[in-house]
Design a protein around this motif. Structure first.
Motif, PDB file in Angstrom:
ATOM      1  N   LYS A  37      33.278 110.182  10.221  1.00 25.55           N
ATOM      2  CA  LYS A  37      32.392 109.183   9.627  1.00 25.55           C
ATOM      3  C   LYS A  37      31.604 108.443  10.721  1.00 25.55           C
ATOM      4  CE  LYS A  37      33.939 109.529   5.316  1.00 25.55           C
ATOM      5  NZ  LYS A  37      35.317 109.857   5.328  1.00 25.55           N
ATOM      6  N   PRO A  38      30.481 107.821  10.317  1.00 23.99           N
ATOM      7  CA  PRO A  38      29.672 107.107  11.315  1.00 23.99           C
ATOM      8  C   PRO A  38      30.470 106.136  12.173  1.00 23.99           C
ATOM      9  CG  PRO A  38      28.528 107.152   9.228  1.00 23.99           C
ATOM     10  CD  PRO A  38      29.869 107.771   8.981  1.00 23.99           C
ATOM     11  N   TRP A  39      31.455 105.448  11.561  1.00 24.62           N
ATOM     12  CA  TRP A  39      32.243 104.484  12.349  1.00 24.62           C
ATOM     13  C   TRP A  39      32.933 105.169  13.516  1.00 24.62           C
ATOM     14  CZ3 TRP A  39      30.885  99.882  11.329  1.00 24.62           C
ATOM     15  CH2 TRP A  39      30.611  99.491  10.027  1.00 24.62           C
ATOM     16  N   SER A  40      33.489 106.372  13.241  1.00 27.69           N
ATOM     17  CA  SER A  40      34.209 107.094  14.286  1.00 27.69           C
ATOM     18  C   SER A  40      33.238 107.618  15.325  1.00 27.69           C
ATOM     19  CB  SER A  40      34.967 108.271  13.685  1.00 27.69           C
ATOM     20  OG  SER A  40      35.879 107.776  12.757  1.00 27.69           O
ATOM     21  N   LYS A  41      32.047 108.043  14.855  1.00 29.87           N
ATOM     22  CA  LYS A  41      31.054 108.536  15.814  1.00 29.87           C
ATOM     23  C   LYS A  41      30.661 107.428  16.778  1.00 29.87           C
ATOM     24  CE  LYS A  41      29.236 112.237  13.006  1.00 29.87           C
ATOM     25  NZ  LYS A  41      28.217 112.696  12.099  1.00 29.87           N
ATOM     26  N   VAL A  42      30.501 106.230  16.237  1.00 27.25           N
ATOM     27  CA  VAL A  42      30.111 105.094  17.078  1.00 27.25           C
ATOM     28  C   VAL A  42      31.166 104.837  18.145  1.00 27.25           C
ATOM     29  CG1 VAL A  42      29.784 102.595  17.075  1.00 27.25           C
ATOM     30  CG2 VAL A  42      28.688 103.985  15.338  1.00 27.25           C
ATOM     31  N   LYS A  43      32.420 104.811  17.720  1.00 27.23           N
ATOM     32  CA  LYS A  43      33.511 104.525  18.661  1.00 27.23           C
ATOM     33  C   LYS A  43      33.593 105.598  19.740  1.00 27.23           C
ATOM     34  CE  LYS A  43      36.752 104.319  15.640  1.00 27.23           C
ATOM     35  NZ  LYS A  43      37.954 104.236  14.832  1.00 27.23           N
ATOM     36  N   ASP A  44      33.554 106.861  19.286  1.00 26.08           N
ATOM     37  CA  ASP A  44      33.713 107.953  20.242  1.00 26.08           C
ATOM     38  C   ASP A  44      32.527 108.065  21.181  1.00 26.08           C
ATOM     39  OD1 ASP A  44      36.114 108.430  19.149  1.00 26.08           O
ATOM     40  OD2 ASP A  44      35.585 110.282  18.128  1.00 26.08           O
ATOM     41  N   GLU A  45      31.347 107.764  20.647  1.00 28.55           N
ATOM     42  CA  GLU A  45      30.149 107.780  21.482  1.00 28.55           C
ATOM     43  C   GLU A  45      30.267 106.734  22.579  1.00 28.55           C
ATOM     44  OE1 GLU A  45      26.947 109.765  22.406  1.00 28.55           O
ATOM     45  OE2 GLU A  45      27.856 110.146  20.452  1.00 28.55           O
ATOM     46  N   LEU A  46      30.750 105.579  22.183  1.00 29.25           N
ATOM     47  CA  LEU A  46      30.930 104.491  23.151  1.00 29.25           C
ATOM     48  C   LEU A  46      31.936 104.905  24.234  1.00 29.25           C
ATOM     49  CD1 LEU A  46      30.022 101.533  23.505  1.00 29.25           C
ATOM     50  CD2 LEU A  46      32.109 100.855  22.354  1.00 29.25           C
ATOM     51  N   LEU A  47      33.010 105.534  23.797  1.00 31.99           N
ATOM     52  CA  LEU A  47      34.030 105.996  24.745  1.00 31.99           C
ATOM     53  C   LEU A  47      33.448 107.070  25.668  1.00 31.99           C
ATOM     54  CD1 LEU A  47      37.148 106.178  25.525  1.00 31.99           C
ATOM     55  CD2 LEU A  47      37.212 108.134  23.976  1.00 31.99           C
TER      56      LEU A  47
ATOM     57  N   CYS B 195      30.317 107.931  26.358  1.00 32.76           N
ATOM     58  CA  CYS B 195      29.220 107.468  27.219  1.00 32.76           C
ATOM     59  C   CYS B 195      29.766 106.686  28.402  1.00 32.76           C
ATOM     60  CB  CYS B 195      28.266 106.564  26.447  1.00 32.76           C
ATOM     61  SG  CYS B 195      27.370 107.424  25.188  1.00 32.76           S
ATOM     62  N   TYR B 196      30.853 106.002  28.183  1.00 31.99           N
ATOM     63  CA  TYR B 196      31.438 105.223  29.272  1.00 31.99           C
ATOM     64  C   TYR B 196      32.221 106.122  30.232  1.00 31.99           C
ATOM     65  CZ  TYR B 196      34.120 101.901  31.943  1.00 31.99           C
ATOM     66  OH  TYR B 196      34.655 101.207  32.990  1.00 31.99           O
ATOM     67  N   LEU B 197      33.005 107.046  29.643  1.00 32.80           N
ATOM     68  CA  LEU B 197      33.901 107.845  30.491  1.00 32.80           C
ATOM     69  C   LEU B 197      33.154 108.675  31.530  1.00 32.80           C
ATOM     70  CD1 LEU B 197      36.778 109.104  28.166  1.00 32.80           C
ATOM     71  CD2 LEU B 197      36.899 107.370  29.956  1.00 32.80           C
ATOM     72  N   LYS B 198      31.950 109.152  31.165  1.00 31.96           N
ATOM     73  CA  LYS B 198      31.207 110.000  32.124  1.00 31.96           C
ATOM     74  C   LYS B 198      30.974 109.276  33.450  1.00 31.96           C
ATOM     75  CE  LYS B 198      29.019 112.878  28.873  1.00 31.96           C
ATOM     76  NZ  LYS B 198      27.897 113.010  27.997  1.00 31.96           N
ATOM     77  N   PRO B 199      30.265 108.140  33.456  1.00 35.99           N
ATOM     78  CA  PRO B 199      30.048 107.466  34.741  1.00 35.99           C
ATOM     79  C   PRO B 199      31.345 106.888  35.317  1.00 35.99           C
ATOM     80  CG  PRO B 199      29.138 106.155  32.938  1.00 35.99           C
ATOM     81  CD  PRO B 199      29.556 107.463  32.361  1.00 35.99           C
ATOM     82  N   TYR B 200      32.278 106.503  34.431  1.00 38.26           N
ATOM     83  CA  TYR B 200      33.563 105.945  34.900  1.00 38.26           C
ATOM     84  C   TYR B 200      34.312 106.973  35.742  1.00 38.26           C
ATOM     85  CZ  TYR B 200      38.494 104.561  34.590  1.00 38.26           C
ATOM     86  OH  TYR B 200      39.805 104.274  34.885  1.00 38.26           O
ATOM     87  N   VAL B 201      34.416 108.207  35.216  1.00 37.06           N
ATOM     88  CA  VAL B 201      35.150 109.263  35.935  1.00 37.06           C
ATOM     89  C   VAL B 201      34.466 109.549  37.261  1.00 37.06           C
ATOM     90  CG1 VAL B 201      35.698 111.740  35.869  1.00 37.06           C
ATOM     91  CG2 VAL B 201      36.217 110.298  33.919  1.00 37.06           C
ATOM     92  N   ALA B 202      33.132 109.659  37.224  1.00 32.12           N
ATOM     93  CA  ALA B 202      32.390 109.952  38.456  1.00 32.12           C
ATOM     94  C   ALA B 202      32.714 108.905  39.521  1.00 32.12           C
ATOM     95  CB  ALA B 202      30.895 109.985  38.162  1.00 32.12           C
ATOM     96  N   LYS B 203      32.838 107.668  39.096  1.00 37.94           N
ATOM     97  CA  LYS B 203      33.065 106.584  40.036  1.00 37.94           C
ATOM     98  C   LYS B 203      34.533 106.474  40.467  1.00 37.94           C
ATOM     99  CE  LYS B 203      30.581 102.437  40.754  1.00 37.94           C
ATOM    100  NZ  LYS B 203      29.587 101.551  40.303  1.00 37.94           N
ATOM    101  N   ILE B 204      35.424 106.557  39.487  1.00 39.77           N
ATOM    102  CA  ILE B 204      36.828 106.251  39.752  1.00 39.77           C
ATOM    103  C   ILE B 204      37.478 107.316  40.641  1.00 39.77           C
ATOM    104  CG2 ILE B 204      38.154 107.316  37.841  1.00 39.77           C
ATOM    105  CD1 ILE B 204      38.322 103.610  38.619  1.00 39.77           C
TER     106      ILE B 204
ATOM    107  N   ASP C 266      26.166  98.238  31.142  1.00 40.46           N
ATOM    108  CA  ASP C 266      24.976  99.037  31.410  1.00 40.46           C
ATOM    109  C   ASP C 266      24.926 100.243  30.481  1.00 40.46           C
ATOM    110  OD1 ASP C 266      22.807  98.683  32.931  1.00 40.46           O
ATOM    111  OD2 ASP C 266      23.611  99.557  34.763  1.00 40.46           O
ATOM    112  N   ASN C 267      26.084 100.834  30.318  1.00 38.25           N
ATOM    113  CA  ASN C 267      26.204 102.027  29.494  1.00 38.25           C
ATOM    114  C   ASN C 267      25.846 101.722  28.036  1.00 38.25           C
ATOM    115  OD1 ASN C 267      27.378 104.548  28.530  1.00 38.25           O
ATOM    116  ND2 ASN C 267      29.037 103.251  27.848  1.00 38.25           N
ATOM    117  N   ILE C 268      26.279 100.584  27.552  1.00 31.92           N
ATOM    118  CA  ILE C 268      25.966 100.198  26.179  1.00 31.92           C
ATOM    119  C   ILE C 268      24.446 100.109  26.019  1.00 31.92           C
ATOM    120  CG2 ILE C 268      26.050  98.285  24.538  1.00 31.92           C
ATOM    121  CD1 ILE C 268      28.803  97.626  25.812  1.00 31.92           C
ATOM    122  N   CYS C 269      23.797  99.477  26.980  1.00 35.41           N
ATOM    123  CA  CYS C 269      22.343  99.298  26.887  1.00 35.41           C
ATOM    124  C   CYS C 269      21.620 100.631  27.048  1.00 35.41           C
ATOM    125  CB  CYS C 269      21.853  98.332  27.959  1.00 35.41           C
ATOM    126  SG  CYS C 269      22.512  96.707  27.718  1.00 35.41           S
TER     127      CYS C 269
END
Ligand SMILES: C[S@@+](CC[C@H](N)C(=O)[O-])C[C@H]1O[C@@H](n2cnc3c(N)ncnc32)[C@H](O)[C@@H]1O
Length: 403
Positions: free
Chosen positions: A13-23, A25-34, A286-289
């Motif tokens: 459902k859209p709610w789950s898509k929103v949550k997973d998208e947020l996760l 989108c964040y994990l990509k740059p997070y992993v690269a950095k961490i 930044d990722n959210i924006c």
């Protein structure tokens, strides 16, 4: 026992898509950095679900694992980049085994998060720990556990929590002997995942809510709601604000992200990001924006808006950003790391703009000699004064307010 909410996994459902998208989108740059901290990443999806929805859409486990694979392939750290991923679920461990079978070296934990997380984290001292906490309801969200995670045993610790704040208010009303009413009668119906705890007016319920909220500040909010001083939406807003304040006793940077699907709609729940790492907070904001447009199009109608135009429902423009930047950075009386100052900015105002927008406003202030900027390296390779306004990759920036 929590109900299985089987319908949840029939179709994403859209709610789950929103949550997973947020996760995601964040994990990509997070992993690269961490990975460049050269300490292992210990990732735990604490309420992992089936791994995959019945309609074929990936769930949070597959989203994370694909990102880890790509991140490891892209890093130049050879054997020094390590990611350990664990997936806990009370009901779907066997589905996880099937759906994640292509990935080696992962851990699937059958059982409850609250019974397994401490054991799982025991061996992770010195690691970078990321916990994705996406339960159906609120009852497993023990705030004192979150405090304990922040005790300094890890190199870094981040939590991304799906907080069903309206669910909390509803249960808190039950516990305080009042009914929660809002003008949207189907409010909870389309949150398929919401699993009401149905608390009653007993001391045990009050204790359970205190444990979830990390204190009894919520009682005053419910009393104000009960007396008619505030409506249900305001009660949720106040509770979320105070919950984030409570989390900030253990986590320096807490971002509170209201999640809405339709424009002008009230938020349905909050995603809360908590970390002691300023880089993580700036990355998330930044990722959210950056991904806002993409998230907006999750629903085919293209009408979905994830976040309030601003935290205060205002349209944000350059002038407003500049006003907030002056308000905030004029408090930097001594030399302050730019990333740290930006993280505190986002905690204060929300993810209202990109770091690039802040940098633009800061450069204007530097030019007007209202802000001193100390850059390292101070000169470019060609011997000219550096002008960068971002940190990382061997560059540091400190700022100090002049007048
Ligand atoms: C909202 S779903 C998670 C969805 C998942 N994040 C995804 O994107 O696919 C919540 C999951 O938590 C599981 N669950 C319920 N209570 C639990 C508990 N106490 N500990 C661990 N998992 C639990 C449910 O079986 C369900 O799969």
């Amino acid at each position: 026992m929590a109900k299985k909410n089987d319908d949840f996994f029939v179709e994403k459902k859209p709610w789950s898509k929103v949550k997973d998208e947020l996760l995601g989108c964040y994990l990509k740059p997070y992993v690269a950095k961490i990975l460049y901290t050269r300490k292992p990443l210990a990732y735990v999806d604490c309420f992992a679900g089936k791994g995959k929805f019945d309609d074929g859409n990936p769930g949070s486990p597959l989203i994370a694992l694909d990102i880890f694979q790509q991140g490891l392939a892209a890093t130049k750290l050879d054997g020094n980049a390590r990611i350990g991923a664990a997936f806990i679920d009370l009901n779907y461990a066997s589905d996880l085994e099937t759906n994640l079978s292509a990935y080696k070296g992962i851990k699937i934990v059958p059982g409850a998060y609250e019974d397994n997380i401490d054991d799982l984290l025991k061996s992770k001292t010195g690691c970078n720990v990321f916990l994705y906490i996406d339960p159906y309801g609120i009852k497993a969200l023990d705030c004192t556990k979150f405090d304990a995670f922040a005790n300094g045993q890890f190199n870094t610790i981040e939590l991304l929590i799906n907080m069903n704040s309206f669910g909390f208010i509803r249960e808190a009303c039950n516990a305080m002997g009042t009914k929660f009413k809002i003008d949207d009668s189907g409010f909870f119906d389309d949150l398929v995942e919401y699993d009401p705890t149905i608390l009653d007016a007993t001391d045990k319920s009050i204790e359970a809510l205190n444990r979830i909220a990390g204190g009894d500040y919520w009682k005053d909010i419910i009393a104000r709601y009960k007396s008619g001083e505030i409506d249900g939406y305001k009660a949720e807003e106040y509770f979320s604000e105070q919950y984030c304040q409570r989390l900030s006793e253990s986590y320096k940077y807490v971002l509170n992200m209201p999640i809405r699907i339709q424009q002008n709609q009230h938020p349905k729940y909050r995603m809360i990001h908590a970390t002691n790492h300023p880089d993580g907070c700036v990355l998330m904001a930044d990722n959210i924006c950056n991904r806002w447009e993409l998230l907006k199009n999750i629903q085919n109608s293209g009408q979905m808006t994830l976040f309030q135009e601003t935290f205060n429902n205002q349209i944000i423009d350059e002038e407003k950003i500049s006003e907030y930047v002056i308000e905030h950075f004029s408090q930097c009386f001594g030399w302050t790391s730019l990333t740290e100052a930006q993280a505190v900015f986002f905690v204060k105002y929300g993810a209202i703009c990109k770091t690039g927008d802040i940098a633009k406003a800061l450069k204007k202030l530097e030019k007007a000699q209202r802000l001193e900027v100390m850059r390292n390296p101070s000169l470019t390779e060609k011997g000219k004064p550096s002008t960068f306004m971002t940190e990382g990759h061997g560059k540091t920036v400190s700022v100090r307010w002049v007048k």
